[in-house]
Design a protein around this motif. Structure first.
Motif, short mmCIF file in Angstrom:
data_model
loop_
_atom_site.label_atom_id
_atom_site.label_comp_id
_atom_site.label_asym_id
_atom_site.label_seq_id
_atom_site.Cartn_x
_atom_site.Cartn_y
_atom_site.Cartn_z
N LEU A 86 -4.95 -17.72 -1.10
CA LEU A 86 -5.10 -16.29 -0.93
C LEU A 86 -6.40 -15.74 -1.52
O LEU A 86 -6.92 -14.73 -1.06
CB LEU A 86 -3.90 -15.55 -1.51
N HIS A 106 0.21 -8.62 -2.94
CA HIS A 106 0.09 -8.64 -1.49
C HIS A 106 1.32 -8.04 -0.82
O HIS A 106 2.42 -8.06 -1.38
CB HIS A 106 -0.13 -10.07 -0.99
N ASP A 107 1.14 -7.54 0.38
CA ASP A 107 2.22 -7.01 1.21
C ASP A 107 2.79 -8.19 1.99
O ASP A 107 2.07 -8.83 2.76
CB ASP A 107 1.66 -5.95 2.14
N VAL A 138 3.97 -14.17 -4.21
CA VAL A 138 2.91 -13.50 -3.44
C VAL A 138 2.96 -11.99 -3.67
O VAL A 138 1.93 -11.34 -3.81
CB VAL A 138 3.00 -13.86 -1.95
N ARG A 139 4.15 -11.45 -3.74
CA ARG A 139 4.29 -10.01 -4.03
C ARG A 139 3.77 -9.69 -5.43
O ARG A 139 3.10 -8.67 -5.63
CB ARG A 139 5.75 -9.58 -3.90
N MET A 162 -3.62 -7.75 0.84
CA MET A 162 -3.64 -8.45 2.11
C MET A 162 -2.21 -8.51 2.64
O MET A 162 -1.26 -8.66 1.89
CB MET A 162 -4.20 -9.86 1.88
N LYS A 163 -2.08 -8.45 3.97
CA LYS A 163 -0.77 -8.57 4.61
C LYS A 163 -0.52 -10.04 4.95
O LYS A 163 -1.31 -10.66 5.64
CB LYS A 163 -0.71 -7.71 5.87
N ILE A 164 0.61 -10.55 4.45
CA ILE A 164 0.96 -11.96 4.59
C ILE A 164 2.33 -12.08 5.24
O ILE A 164 3.29 -11.44 4.80
CB ILE A 164 1.03 -12.65 3.20
#
Length: 160
Positions: free
Chosen positions: A124, A27-28, A22-23, A1-3
């Motif tokens: 997320l 996730h991106d 988050v990375r 997912m793009k965050i």
């Protein structure tokens, strides 16, 4: 997912840790600032995350300031943004599942990194429960309020 993630100066140290976490979750992440602890204004960063959501550039956002209140108030002024301040895992996933929250807000002076990581992961992993009529009905009422009182900015994804 793009965050998209952003913070003001007060949230900067926690933002750095949350961004890396988050990375690690796969996730991106688009880091929209702040990039240091020099005094900065939280509305600027709320607007950056909101614009990234409105344009479809990202699917969700994370905002951090000292208390979380400032960026939450500012982000919710933007069409299509549903920001919720969450300092517990239940609110972090329930906000997505029931209200289609698309921005998680954290207060860096309120919670530490360990709890922030738990909230972020809960947020997320959650998905809106679109199959339950009561949640769809309520979300549509929120969108109707937004449509009635917010004027989209010309040139944005919602400004036709």
């Amino acid at each position: 997912m793009k965050i998209a993630i952003a913070s003001d100066h007060a949230g900067f140290p926690l933002k750095e840790e949350v961004r890396d976490y988050v990375r690690k979750l796969g996730h991106d992440v688009q880091d929209l600032g702040a990039y240091n602890t020099e005094p900065s204004d939280y509305p600027d960063f709320a607007a950056l995350v909101g614009k990234a959501l409105m344009s479809g550039e990202v699917e969700r956002g994370i905002l951090i300031c000292g208390s979380g209140v400032g960026v939450c108030v500012a982000a919710n002024k933007m069409p299509g943004v549903r920001a919720g301040m969450c300092h517990d895992t239940y609110s972090a996933h329930q906000g997505v599942e029931h209200d289609e929250m698309n921005v998680l807000v954290l207060g860096a002076r309120i919670i530490g990194a360990a709890l922030a990581f738990e909230c972020v992961e809960s947020y997320l992993k959650a998905n809106f429960i679109a199959k339950e009529e009561r949640f769809v009905r309520r979300l549509n009422k929120v969108k109707a309020i937004e449509k009635q009182y917010m004027q989209p900015v010309a040139g944005t994804a919602l400004g036709l």
